[in-house]
Write an enzyme that holds these catalytic residues in place. Structure first.
Site, mmCIF file in Angstrom:
data_model
loop_
_atom_site.group_PDB
_atom_site.id
_atom_site.type_symbol
_atom_site.label_atom_id
_atom_site.label_comp_id
_atom_site.label_asym_id
_atom_site.label_seq_id
_atom_site.Cartn_x
_atom_site.Cartn_y
_atom_site.Cartn_z
ATOM 1 N N LYS A 133 0.864 -1.185 0.000
ATOM 2 C CA LYS A 133 0.000 0.000 0.000
ATOM 3 C C LYS A 133 0.892 1.224 0.000
ATOM 4 O O LYS A 133 1.931 1.246 0.663
ATOM 5 C CB LYS A 133 -0.847 0.031 1.277
ATOM 6 C CG LYS A 133 -1.879 -1.056 1.352
ATOM 7 C CD LYS A 133 -3.224 -0.467 1.807
ATOM 8 C CE LYS A 133 -4.282 -1.522 1.895
ATOM 9 N NZ LYS A 133 -4.266 -2.230 3.169
ATOM 10 N N HIS A 136 0.224 6.885 2.670
ATOM 11 C CA HIS A 136 -0.650 8.037 2.477
ATOM 12 C C HIS A 136 -0.717 8.895 3.724
ATOM 13 O O HIS A 136 -0.168 8.550 4.770
ATOM 14 C CB HIS A 136 -2.027 7.614 1.960
ATOM 15 C CG HIS A 136 -2.778 6.746 2.905
ATOM 16 N ND1 HIS A 136 -3.582 7.244 3.892
ATOM 17 C CD2 HIS A 136 -2.800 5.396 3.032
ATOM 18 C CE1 HIS A 136 -4.086 6.250 4.582
ATOM 19 N NE2 HIS A 136 -3.628 5.125 4.079
ATOM 20 N N HIS A 139 -1.022 7.926 7.414
ATOM 21 C CA HIS A 139 0.077 7.392 8.230
ATOM 22 C C HIS A 139 1.055 8.470 8.692
ATOM 23 O O HIS A 139 2.084 8.175 9.285
ATOM 24 C CB HIS A 139 0.836 6.289 7.471
ATOM 25 C CG HIS A 139 0.256 4.921 7.688
ATOM 26 N ND1 HIS A 139 -0.692 4.383 6.861
ATOM 27 C CD2 HIS A 139 0.468 3.996 8.653
ATOM 28 C CE1 HIS A 139 -1.035 3.187 7.308
ATOM 29 N NE2 HIS A 139 -0.338 2.927 8.385
HETATM 30 N N1 ARG Z 1 -0.220 -1.754 10.223
HETATM 31 C C1 ARG Z 1 -1.268 -1.282 11.071
HETATM 32 C C2 ARG Z 1 -2.131 -0.266 10.340
HETATM 33 O O1 ARG Z 1 -1.681 0.356 9.417
HETATM 34 C C3 ARG Z 1 -0.748 -0.623 12.322
HETATM 35 C C4 ARG Z 1 0.076 -1.495 13.218
HETATM 36 C C5 ARG Z 1 0.249 -0.905 14.566
HETATM 37 N N2 ARG Z 1 1.092 -1.651 15.441
HETATM 38 C C6 ARG Z 1 0.747 -2.792 16.037
HETATM 39 N N3 ARG Z 1 1.634 -3.381 16.814
HETATM 40 N N4 ARG Z 1 -0.435 -3.331 15.904
HETATM 41 O O2 ARG Z 1 -3.275 -0.072 10.718
#
Ligand code: ARG
Length: 572
Positions: A133, A136, A139
């Protein structure tokens, strides 16, 4: 030593002299914490409430206040007043100026920093992007709040571990491979990068609407990844590489880095023992064919650990990751900088860890934040209404570049400064509000040199630098701090003297915006001072004091901006 600490230690000394017999009198640090800043400056610069001493001394608070006031003779304060049970301190303006400015200059660019975190480790899970992805604007907050908190903790002497917990596991990668095999080509993806992958993914979903068998094919490919099939793994790793290469451009622009990229897939072979542990501890129960941890006592839905089809989920990996991080880094705190939508997820994960008997579960903190919209428009990946971060940053730099072209066409290294201002404008906009608030990003607001913006604060810093360059041309004598007793200088000094406390509060509340606020207030107070006073005029000793004030403002702004991840150009 800052003025609050100084007053606290004098006051503490006064108490012990006054009542040498009394036990359970507060110490320096307690007194420092008890000192209040009165809501109205007519009530003094600091106030000490005597109520908490009443019990130990068996005396009414007003009597205590009077006794302390009568014995008070420190030159740091012009006077003390008793009002009810309060002792109000009015600082001696000249010595306040001297103490504050000497503290800043003695700190050598580290004013507000400390070593209270020595020997303690803080893990920070931030940015944590998803593979295949594009990066964007959604984030941006996790990236910048995490990056800033990391610098704040570093500044206070903690050992920090920055972790990018990549979203690199799940059935969607099987679908990606399936789509690639059907409609993609190596050259196309090599050239289009993550955008090409995204397009393939969108196509997969469109075609699957008419041909449900595609879903099975996708699942089959995911199974092959799981089983370590060579072709599947190769493709998967290639997708990952492409995503990280794209993200690296953004991280470079933002100056953000990580110690670890251990994402979800890193925990695949580490989940089995954790699941066994959950079983052994009697925490796993079966529910409609799945395995869950019951959290009904905590008024939460059950935490799903193993799905009906035997596969694990996001939560299983987070439980495993937390245990791994504790075993590897022995953290004193593990922060998860993730949007508030995942609030329930983290409450569940932390509760499961607690139920497993890990006392450190209480040291896991979800640092949540609100949503970001763009020029008044909500963003949604699904509706194709997204703003890619590298486009946004690039545009910010270009816009900054044209403003420079207009305002200071003769500036040396315009490209470098345009980058610093453009990025600074975006980052400031992101970190200027209480993190839990939703924010709207707007170009006109972010790049306004006169509003509360990154460029405004950066400009004030550059103004200080330019003044200091000019001041260096004259040999100045020792400063006469009585030149700084006017209201504008005092207001500015008060803000500077509170900076070290602000840094600590920002760390304790996980709130970088407190630092954004502090540097903005200091910049505004300095500009007010600058317009009302001629700094490089008048008696040389007075000039020296005003120059010292300017140097302190430059130092504190530079430090504050650094703590929120913004560079401070010396010329603009
Ligand atoms: N990759 C996930 C997202 O974009 C966030 C991960 C956050 N960290 C975790 N340990 N769950 O929504």
């Amino acid at each position: 030593m800052d003025m609050r600490t100084r007053i606290a230690s004098l006051l503490c000394g006064a108490m012990h002299t006054q009542w040498p017999e009394a036990d359970s009198l507060p110490g320096d640090a307690d007194v420092r914490g008890m000192l209040e800043v009165p809501p109205d400056e007519k009530m003094g610069d600091y106030a000490f409430p005597c109520f908490r001493l009443a019990k130990a001394l068996r005396m009414g608070p007003p009597v205590i206040a009077q006794k302390l006031a009568a014995a008070w003779g420190a030159e740091e304060t012009a006077r003390v007043e008793c009002v009810g049970g309060y002792l109000n301190f009015f600082l001696n303006r000249a010595s306040f100026a001297r103490e504050t400015l000497q503290a800043v200059s003695a700190a050598g660019g580290r004013y507000g920093g400390g070593d209270e975190g020595k020997g303690k480790t803080v893990c920070l899970d931030y940015s944590s992007i998803n593979i295949a992805k594009r990066f964007h604007i959604g984030h941006l907050s996790t990236t910048m709040i995490g990056h800033s908190l990391r610098r704040i903790y570093d500044f206070l002497g903690y050992t920090t571990v920055g972790i990018n917990h990549l979203g690199d596991w799940g059935t969607q990668f099987g679908k990606m491979i399936c789509a690639y095999k059907k409609w993609g080509s190596r050259d196309e993806v090599e050239e289009g990068g993550v955008s090409a992958l995204e397009a393939l993914y969108v196509r997969f979903h469109k075609e699957a609407e008419n041909d449900p068998s595609l879903e099975d094919e996708g699942r089959a490919w995911f199974k092959r990844i799981e089983e370590g099939d060579q072709e599947a793994l190769e493709l998967f790793n290639w997708f990952k590489e492409l995503t990280l290469k794209d993200a690296a451009r953004v991280y470079d622009l933002l100056g953000v880095s990580f110690d670890s990229y251990a994402g979800e897939s890193f925990y695949i072979d580490k989940m089995e023992p954790v699941i066994q542990e959950l079983r052994d501890k009697g925490l796993l129960v079966q529910s409609e064919g799945a395995w869950v941890v019951d959290l009904s006592e905590d008024n939460m839905p059950p935490c799903l650990v193993i799905k009906k089809d035997g596969t694990t989920i996001y939560a299983t990996r987070d439980i495993t990751a937390a245990i791994y991080r504790q075993n590897t880094y022995h953290f004193d705190k593990c922060l998860y900088v993730v949007a508030y939508q995942q609030d329930l997820h983290f409450r569940q994960v932390f509760r499961v860890l607690e139920k497993m008997g890990y006392p450190w579960a209480k040291d896991c903190v979800h640092v949540s934040f609100g949503m970001i919209s763009f020029e008044g428009q909500a963003l949604s990946t699904r509706k194709g209404n997204t703003v890619h971060l590298d486009d946004l940053l690039q545009e910010a730099v270009e816009k900054a570049r044209s403003i420079i072209e207009e305002k200071s066409p003769n500036l040396p290294n315009k490209d470098e400064v345009a980058r610093q201002i453009g990025i600074g404008a975006v980052v400031y906009a992101d970190l200027s509000n209480n993190r839990i608030k939703d924010i709207d990003f707007s170009w006109s607001r972010a790049l306004n040199f006169d509003g509360e913006t990154g460029p405004y604060v950066q400009y004030t810093h550059a103004r200080c630098c330019s003044l200091l360059r000019k001041a260096a041309e004259t040999q100045l004598p020792e400063a006469d701090y009585s030149a700084l007793t006017d209201d504008e200088a005092q207001a500015l000094l008060l803000l500077i003297s509170r900076f070290p406390d602000t840094v600590r509060e920002a760390a304790a509340k996980y709130e970088p915006s407190m630092i954004t606020r502090a540097v903005t207030d200091i910049a505004q107070a300095y500009n007010k001072y600058y317009y009302e006073h001629r700094i490089l005029e008048g008696e040389l000793a007075a000039q020296a004091a005003k120059v010292a004030l300017t140097a302190a403002v430059r130092d504190v702004i530079r430090t504050g901006l650094w703590l929120i991840g913004i560079e401070a150009p010396e010329r603009m």
